[in-house]
Scaffold this motif. Structure first.
Motif, PDB file in Angstrom:
ATOM      1  N   LYS A 168      43.841  21.794  18.771  1.00  0.00           N
ATOM      2  CA  LYS A 168      42.583  22.549  18.847  1.00  0.00           C
ATOM      3  C   LYS A 168      41.492  21.806  18.077  1.00  0.00           C
ATOM      4  CE  LYS A 168      43.199  25.561  14.766  1.00  0.00           C
ATOM      5  NZ  LYS A 168      43.467  26.946  14.319  1.00  0.00           N
ATOM      6  N   TYR A 169      41.896  20.996  17.103  1.00  0.00           N
ATOM      7  CA  TYR A 169      40.901  20.272  16.297  1.00  0.00           C
ATOM      8  C   TYR A 169      40.250  19.125  17.068  1.00  0.00           C
ATOM      9  CZ  TYR A 169      42.695  23.055  12.479  1.00  0.00           C
ATOM     10  OH  TYR A 169      43.069  24.125  11.678  1.00  0.00           O
ATOM     11  N   ASP A 170      40.752  18.825  18.244  1.00  0.00           N
ATOM     12  CA  ASP A 170      40.073  17.862  19.108  1.00  0.00           C
ATOM     13  C   ASP A 170      38.643  18.326  19.391  1.00  0.00           C
ATOM     14  OD1 ASP A 170      39.618  15.696  20.886  1.00  0.00           O
ATOM     15  OD2 ASP A 170      40.271  16.917  22.588  1.00  0.00           O
ATOM     16  N   PHE A 171      38.476  19.627  19.596  1.00  0.00           N
ATOM     17  CA  PHE A 171      37.138  20.167  19.858  1.00  0.00           C
ATOM     18  C   PHE A 171      36.213  19.931  18.674  1.00  0.00           C
ATOM     19  CE2 PHE A 171      39.827  22.651  22.714  1.00  0.00           C
ATOM     20  CZ  PHE A 171      39.129  22.537  23.902  1.00  0.00           C
ATOM     21  N   ALA A 172      36.737  20.115  17.467  1.00  0.00           N
ATOM     22  CA  ALA A 172      35.925  19.920  16.266  1.00  0.00           C
ATOM     23  C   ALA A 172      35.561  18.456  16.086  1.00  0.00           C
ATOM     24  CB  ALA A 172      36.677  20.443  15.040  1.00  0.00           C
ATOM     25  N   LEU A 173      36.554  17.569  16.170  1.00  0.00           N
ATOM     26  CA  LEU A 173      36.310  16.138  15.953  1.00  0.00           C
ATOM     27  C   LEU A 173      35.393  15.572  17.027  1.00  0.00           C
ATOM     28  CD1 LEU A 173      39.930  14.971  15.002  1.00  0.00           C
ATOM     29  CD2 LEU A 173      38.048  15.579  13.453  1.00  0.00           C
ATOM     30  N   PHE A 174      35.652  15.933  18.262  1.00  0.00           N
ATOM     31  CA  PHE A 174      34.833  15.421  19.360  1.00  0.00           C
ATOM     32  C   PHE A 174      33.412  15.988  19.291  1.00  0.00           C
ATOM     33  CE2 PHE A 174      33.214  15.391  23.720  1.00  0.00           C
ATOM     34  CZ  PHE A 174      33.464  14.074  24.086  1.00  0.00           C
ATOM     35  N   GLY A 175      33.310  17.299  19.043  1.00  0.00           N
ATOM     36  CA  GLY A 175      31.993  17.924  18.956  1.00  0.00           C
ATOM     37  C   GLY A 175      31.151  17.360  17.827  1.00  0.00           C
ATOM     38  N   LEU A 176      31.773  17.164  16.679  1.00  0.00           N
ATOM     39  CA  LEU A 176      31.058  16.585  15.538  1.00  0.00           C
ATOM     40  C   LEU A 176      30.577  15.172  15.863  1.00  0.00           C
ATOM     41  CD1 LEU A 176      33.385  17.806  12.653  1.00  0.00           C
ATOM     42  CD2 LEU A 176      30.931  18.281  12.795  1.00  0.00           C
ATOM     43  N   GLY A 177      31.395  14.421  16.590  1.00  0.00           N
ATOM     44  CA  GLY A 177      31.047  13.045  16.901  1.00  0.00           C
ATOM     45  C   GLY A 177      30.011  12.904  17.990  1.00  0.00           C
ATOM     46  N   VAL A 178      30.198  13.631  19.087  1.00  0.00           N
ATOM     47  CA  VAL A 178      29.328  13.470  20.268  1.00  0.00           C
ATOM     48  C   VAL A 178      28.046  14.284  20.142  1.00  0.00           C
ATOM     49  CG1 VAL A 178      29.157  13.887  22.758  1.00  0.00           C
ATOM     50  CG2 VAL A 178      31.231  12.886  21.792  1.00  0.00           C
ATOM     51  N   PHE A 179      28.173  15.534  19.733  1.00  0.00           N
ATOM     52  CA  PHE A 179      27.017  16.421  19.761  1.00  0.00           C
ATOM     53  C   PHE A 179      26.258  16.455  18.435  1.00  0.00           C
ATOM     54  CE2 PHE A 179      30.145  18.458  22.761  1.00  0.00           C
ATOM     55  CZ  PHE A 179      29.504  18.026  23.913  1.00  0.00           C
ATOM     56  N   GLU A 180      26.924  16.149  17.321  1.00  0.00           N
ATOM     57  CA  GLU A 180      26.250  16.217  16.022  1.00  0.00           C
ATOM     58  C   GLU A 180      26.070  14.850  15.370  1.00  0.00           C
ATOM     59  OE1 GLU A 180      27.556  19.352  13.356  1.00  0.00           O
ATOM     60  OE2 GLU A 180      28.561  20.406  15.010  1.00  0.00           O
ATOM     61  N   LYS A 181      26.631  13.798  16.004  1.00  0.00           N
ATOM     62  CA  LYS A 181      26.519  12.438  15.469  1.00  0.00           C
ATOM     63  C   LYS A 181      26.925  12.399  14.000  1.00  0.00           C
ATOM     64  CE  LYS A 181      24.655  11.546  19.448  1.00  0.00           C
ATOM     65  NZ  LYS A 181      25.489  11.024  20.543  1.00  0.00           N
ATOM     66  N   PHE A 182      28.019  13.111  13.690  1.00  0.00           N
ATOM     67  CA  PHE A 182      28.488  13.294  12.318  1.00  0.00           C
ATOM     68  C   PHE A 182      28.796  11.954  11.658  1.00  0.00           C
ATOM     69  CE2 PHE A 182      31.957  14.004   9.251  1.00  0.00           C
ATOM     70  CZ  PHE A 182      31.418  15.023   8.468  1.00  0.00           C
TER      71      PHE A 182
END
Length: 254
Positions: free
Chosen positions: A240-254
């Motif tokens: 489920k943490y794939d959503f967090a890691l991917f979202g932070l990277g792609v959408f938030e440019k973390f």
């Protein structure tokens, strides 16, 4: 950030991104077009296979794939004539071309005719905490048919130290439950605890910044390291943490 704070942070990000809105910009939208199990898994497998490069281009070409298959992937796989395959020669997505596409259709037909379908093949060699061995044997089974050697590169092998991002993503789609209308959850003989994160440049970079991953290459060893870290946060549903890691990277440019 201590472990509790990290888990709380990532759990919040999972809740933020594991929603139907995620589908609109992701190739997972393709299997959502179908209702029959075999159509869902075939469309998902083919879509995941070409999921690298520009996301808009990926989704456009996934739709083209389904058009080539007359929007009935299972029926096409099982009942096509050799003449039906000729039109597939025009397909291309980066290094995946029409000849690869034709081989994949034949490989899928072989899986359904001789090995009881995709779910059965992955379940046959599944381990309690991993499906990486299953991916290895799936690739062997898939290419039991006559095929071009070049086509083998489009299915990664974790036992050769590949992170196998695309096929791990496909397995996430098929196995994680559909309780948020994102993943499909149609495979009931396997469970989310067995899944591995679809490790790519985005999830890898974020995982390193959060201290979940130290290895620099995004390979099989890095995947094993990340799996261990994510299972420590949630052993029942680590991916489920794939959503967090991917979202932070792609959408938030973390």
């Amino acid at each position: 950030m201590n472990k509790k704070d990290l888990k709380d942070f990532l759990d919040n990000k999972v809740e933020q991104y594991n929603k139907p809105d995620f589908i609109t910009s992701d190739p997972i939208q393709i299997p959502h077009l179908f209702t029959k199990k075999e159509d869902i898994e075939i469309s998902g497998f083919l879509s995941a296979t070409i999921s690298w490069g520009n996301r808009k281009s990926i989704i456009t070409n996934c739709h083209k794939m389904m058009d080539f298959l007359d929007q009935s992937p299972f029926d096409f796989v099982m009942n096509h004539q050799e003449s039906d395959l000729e039109k597939l020669e025009a397909f291309v997505h980066r290094t995946f071309n029409g000849l690869d596409f034709i081989t994949f259709i034949k490989g899928l037909q072989h899986i359904y005719n001789n090995h009881d379908g995709l779910e059965a093949v992955f379940n046959k060699h599944a381990q309690n905490d991993s499906l990486q061995q299953s991916i290895h044997y799936f690739k062997q089974t898939f290419f039991e048919i006559e095929h071009l050697q070049r086509t083998q590169k489009h299915i990664s092998d974790p036992l050769k130290n590949s992170a196998a991002k695309r096929i791990n993503m496909f397995l996430r789609w098929m196995i994680r439950p559909n309780n948020t209308n994102v993943d499909l959850g149609i495979w009931t003989t396997l469970n989310p605890a067995q899944l591995s994160c679809p490790l790519d440049v985005h999830s890898g970079n974020v995982a390193r910044k959060l201290g979940l991953l130290k290895r620099k290459q995004n390979d099989g060893k890095a995947l094993a390291e990340l799996d261990t870290a994510l299972r420590a946060l949630d052993s029942d549903d680590p991916v489920k943490y794939d959503f967090a890691l991917f979202g932070l990277g792609v959408f938030e440019k973390f």
